[in-house]
Scaffold this active site. Structure first.
Site, mmCIF file in Angstrom:
data_model
loop_
_atom_site.group_PDB
_atom_site.id
_atom_site.type_symbol
_atom_site.label_atom_id
_atom_site.label_comp_id
_atom_site.label_asym_id
_atom_site.label_seq_id
_atom_site.Cartn_x
_atom_site.Cartn_y
_atom_site.Cartn_z
ATOM 1 N N GLY A 45 0.805 -1.228 0.000
ATOM 2 C CA GLY A 45 0.000 0.000 0.000
ATOM 3 C C GLY A 45 0.834 1.273 0.000
ATOM 4 O O GLY A 45 1.998 1.287 -0.416
ATOM 5 N N ALA A 118 -11.325 -3.787 -6.812
ATOM 6 C CA ALA A 118 -12.569 -4.388 -6.319
ATOM 7 C C ALA A 118 -13.619 -3.327 -6.047
ATOM 8 O O ALA A 118 -13.289 -2.212 -5.629
ATOM 9 C CB ALA A 118 -12.278 -5.150 -5.027
ATOM 10 N N HIS A 450 23.504 3.228 30.475
ATOM 11 C CA HIS A 450 24.216 4.507 30.339
ATOM 12 C C HIS A 450 25.341 4.345 29.328
ATOM 13 O O HIS A 450 26.006 3.316 29.342
ATOM 14 C CB HIS A 450 24.804 4.923 31.699
ATOM 15 C CG HIS A 450 25.607 6.185 31.617
ATOM 16 N ND1 HIS A 450 25.021 7.419 31.441
ATOM 17 C CD2 HIS A 450 26.959 6.387 31.651
ATOM 18 C CE1 HIS A 450 25.967 8.346 31.390
ATOM 19 N NE2 HIS A 450 27.153 7.742 31.523
HETATM 20 C C1 LIG Z 1 4.681 10.496 2.627
HETATM 21 C C2 LIG Z 1 3.985 9.698 3.702
HETATM 22 C C3 LIG Z 1 4.678 9.334 4.837
HETATM 23 C C4 LIG Z 1 4.045 8.595 5.822
HETATM 24 N N1 LIG Z 1 4.777 8.255 6.930
HETATM 25 C C5 LIG Z 1 4.183 7.530 7.898
HETATM 26 C C6 LIG Z 1 4.925 7.115 9.045
HETATM 27 O O1 LIG Z 1 6.105 7.436 9.181
HETATM 28 N N2 LIG Z 1 4.300 6.366 9.974
HETATM 29 C C7 LIG Z 1 2.990 5.997 9.848
HETATM 30 O O2 LIG Z 1 2.469 5.308 10.731
HETATM 31 N N3 LIG Z 1 2.261 6.370 8.775
HETATM 32 C C8 LIG Z 1 2.829 7.118 7.805
HETATM 33 N N4 LIG Z 1 2.108 7.453 6.698
HETATM 34 C C9 LIG Z 1 0.685 7.063 6.648
HETATM 35 C C10 LIG Z 1 0.554 5.602 6.225
HETATM 36 O O3 LIG Z 1 1.159 5.446 4.956
HETATM 37 C C11 LIG Z 1 -0.913 5.211 6.179
HETATM 38 O O4 LIG Z 1 -1.508 5.488 7.426
HETATM 39 C C12 LIG Z 1 -1.057 3.724 5.890
HETATM 40 O O5 LIG Z 1 -0.448 3.398 4.660
HETATM 41 C C13 LIG Z 1 -2.531 3.339 5.854
HETATM 42 O O6 LIG Z 1 -2.641 1.981 5.620
HETATM 43 P P1 LIG Z 1 -3.944 1.377 4.937
HETATM 44 O O7 LIG Z 1 -3.732 -0.093 4.908
HETATM 45 O O8 LIG Z 1 -5.139 1.926 5.569
HETATM 46 O O9 LIG Z 1 -3.955 1.967 3.441
HETATM 47 P P2 LIG Z 1 -2.888 2.082 2.297
HETATM 48 O O10 LIG Z 1 -1.507 1.866 2.764
HETATM 49 O O11 LIG Z 1 -3.193 3.357 1.603
HETATM 50 O O12 LIG Z 1 -3.237 0.851 1.355
HETATM 51 C C14 LIG Z 1 -4.460 0.767 0.694
HETATM 52 C C15 LIG Z 1 -4.303 -0.188 -0.466
HETATM 53 O O13 LIG Z 1 -5.584 -0.424 -1.035
HETATM 54 C C16 LIG Z 1 -5.458 -0.501 -2.440
HETATM 55 N N5 LIG Z 1 -6.779 -0.226 -3.010
HETATM 56 C C17 LIG Z 1 -7.471 0.930 -2.935
HETATM 57 N N6 LIG Z 1 -8.669 0.788 -3.545
HETATM 58 C C18 LIG Z 1 -8.730 -0.489 -4.011
HETATM 59 C C19 LIG Z 1 -9.710 -1.232 -4.717
HETATM 60 N N7 LIG Z 1 -10.874 -0.706 -5.048
HETATM 61 N N8 LIG Z 1 -9.440 -2.515 -5.051
HETATM 62 C C20 LIG Z 1 -8.230 -3.073 -4.697
HETATM 63 N N9 LIG Z 1 -7.265 -2.410 -4.033
HETATM 64 C C21 LIG Z 1 -7.515 -1.140 -3.674
HETATM 65 C C22 LIG Z 1 -4.410 0.566 -2.762
HETATM 66 O O14 LIG Z 1 -3.813 0.335 -4.027
HETATM 67 C C23 LIG Z 1 -3.439 0.391 -1.602
HETATM 68 O O15 LIG Z 1 -2.432 -0.529 -1.930
HETATM 69 C C24 LIG Z 1 2.707 8.184 5.668
HETATM 70 C C25 LIG Z 1 2.000 8.523 4.512
HETATM 71 C C26 LIG Z 1 2.633 9.273 3.532
HETATM 72 C C27 LIG Z 1 1.869 9.618 2.289
#
Ligand SMILES: Cc1cc2nc3c(=O)[nH]c(=O)nc-3n(C[C@H](O)[C@H](O)[C@H](O)COP(=O)(O)OP(=O)(O)OC[C@H]3O[C@@H](n4cnc5c(N)ncnc54)[C@H](O)[C@@H]3O)c2cc1C
Length: 474
Positions: A45, A118, A450
């Site tokens: 993701g 999906a 330490h």
């Molecule tokens: C630059 C940046 C830095 C970050 N740094 C941090 C950090 O240091 N620490 C931290 O905790 N968080 C950080 N985050 C936030 C973190 O990336 C997100 O909170 C996390 O990725 C969320 O996870 P998720 O599984 O909800 O969604 P995501 O990681 O966004 O994954 C969702 C997945 O669903 C897939 N998807 C979407 N719609 C569909 C569909 N209809 N059918 C099939 N697949 C689909 C997408 O392609 C994606 O792969 C950062 C974000 C960014 C942008």
């Protein structure tokens, strides 16, 4: 292979293979649940591909070069040359190792992997459109589903991402040359982390922010340490400025902003990086078909078992609301899988840490002093400045502090705020303390190695008790 209009079935269907979805899938696989994980893009993701991991890889790499340049005081005279393309290649290798690992772990736990986009067709079916010409689609019937589709960057009106002049955090992490100048719109954690990276790479960075300070959720004395250091490394800040529009000018662009009184300012730069927040991806799922509605911001409401209003559908990660952090999503993914397996799992958000990987880092968990007061506690606070830490001095990095908030009556640790090198690691000790119901006495009685930054945890706790050794007690 062309996949025709077939229908398959699965006990648990997970949409999205980010930290929320892949963790749910692996745990479900471990629990013997017949699990299918659908991903339209890349395993891991946003977090692994365009977020946490690539940003931290670039932060570490730029720190190597920047720290070497700034080490005159330590008797080191160096001026390393930075090849951004090489740095990005290394970052991509790190990402590939992790995304490959996720795919292997899913397979090793008997998760069925399906590639495609999906959307819900009815209350127990999703339709998956496979990517690419002629790849067709399939229907998958499910008993339970987990929505884990994550979030996307919010666009500012008139600042649609074009990948060239106006870039998102994702574009910024894939640049192959260092921009001469950059306007960063938004001083939240993503804007500040990337502003720091580019400033350290030699870019002339200007941050414009609508509010009056950086890192809005954090206390003023926390964000001040980060802001002072950011100014030291050359970042310029303009507060109370809302980005209104931009135009091409010469080799770059001019970004216009407007303040509360309607006064317009202009900032010239090679590019603008817009980082003003992220919005949940729930609008592409045809949620009506499964009987689900989102709130006005697009989030799905969930209970403490990660269930939505529809009993068979769970939501985890960014779609399930703030804090939009990978580790929060992972825990929700685990709980969702365990609930499907019939286990008595539940979510408990009292101790969700957050980290900002700026210079210095910020780590927080639990309550601030004000929040503790509002919650009806009589908070007592203890603080240890990094200047008094032997280890911080040996690192040449003495900005910031470690602070603990505890209940004065019972001594229970309620929260902590750390601004320091490795604050992202230090905060874990406080998270464990809160989770274990530890008191000031428990942490003070724990012998810390330490010289380490970890000692500042013990010292802050002793300071709250009025018995710190290495600082004056309050
Ligand atoms: C630059 C940046 C830095 C970050 N740094 C941090 C950090 O240091 N620490 C931290 O905790 N968080 C950080 N985050 C936030 C973190 O990336 C997100 O909170 C996390 O990725 C969320 O996870 P998720 O599984 O909800 O969604 P995501 O990681 O966004 O994954 C969702 C997945 O669903 C897939 N998807 C979407 N719609 C569909 C569909 N209809 N059918 C099939 N697949 C689909 C997408 O392609 C994606 O792969 C950062 C974000 C960014 C942008």
């Amino acid at each position: 292979m062309v996949v025709g209009d077939v229908t398959t079935g699965t006990e648990l269907l997970i949409i999205g293979a980010g930290p929320g979805g892949y963790v749910a899938a692996i745990r479900a696989g471990q629990l013997g649940i017949d699990t299918t994980l659908v991903e339209k893009d890349a395993y891991g993701g946003t977090c692994l591909n365009h977020g946490c991991i690539p940003s931290k890889a670039l932060i570490s790499a730029t720190d190597v070069a920047h720290d070497a340049r700034e080490a005159e005081e330590m008797g080191i005279h160096a001026d390393p040359a930075v090849d951004l393309a090489g740095m990005v290649d290394w970052k991509d290798d790190v990402v590939d190792q992790l995304t490959g690992g996720v795919e292997q772990l899913c397979k090793a736990n008997d998760v069925n992997l399906v590639e495609g986009r999906a959307e819900f067709a009815d209350e127990n079916t999703v339709r998956v459109a496979h990517g690419g010409e002629g790849q067709g689609s399939e229907s998958i019937e499910f008993e339970h589903a987990v929505v884990a589709t994550g979030s996307r960057p919010v666009e500012v009106p008139n600042f649609e991402f074009d990948g060239e002049h106006v870039i998102s955090s994702r574009d910024a992490l894939a640049l192959d040359s260092v921009p001469d100048s950059l306007v960063v719109v938004g001083a939240g954690y993503i804007g500040m982390e990337l502003a720091t990276v580019f400033a350290k790479l030699g870019t002339d960075v200007t941050v414009v922010e609508m509010l009056e300070g950086i890192l809005p959720p954090y206390e003023d004395d926390v964000s001040k340490v980060v802001r002072d250091r950011a100014e030291e490394i050359g970042i310029d800040f303009f507060f109370g400025e809302a980005a209104s529009d931009w135009e091409e000018s010469g080799d770059g662009i001019t970004v216009r902003t407007e303040n509360e009184d309607g006064e317009v300012s202009e900032f010239g730069a090679e590019k603008a990086l817009v980082a003003v927040g992220r919005a949940p991806v729930t609008d592409t799922l045809n949620l009506d078909a499964v009987g689900l509605e989102t709130d006005e911001d697009g989030f799905l409401a969930t209970d403490d078992r990660a269930r939505t209003d529809v009993e068979s559908v769970f939501a985890v990660g960014d779609v399930a609301g703030e804090p939009m952090l990978a580790h929060k999503g992972m825990k929700e993914g685990e709980v969702a899988a365990e609930v499907v397996a019939g286990e008595p799992s539940a979510l408990d958000y009292q101790s969700v840490p957050a980290a900002v990987f700026t210079d210095p880092e910020v780590g927080t968990v639990g309550m601030t002093e004000d929040e503790a007061e509002e919650a009806g506690f009589s908070p007592v606070v203890g603080q240890m400045p990094m200047q008094a830490s032997g280890r911080a001095l040996t690192l040449g990095d003495t900005g910031g502090f470690t602070r603990v908030v505890a209940d004065d009556d019972a001594g229970f640790i309620l929260g902590a705020q750390v601004v320091a090198p490795e604050a992202s690691e230090l905060i874990a000790e406080f998270g464990l303390a809160i989770e274990m119901g530890a008191t000031l006495e428990d942490v003070a009685a724990t012998i810390h190695t330490h010289p380490t930054l970890g000692e500042t945890v013990m010292e802050a706790v002793e300071n709250a008790q009025g018995k710190a050794i290495h600082t004056l007690n309050r």
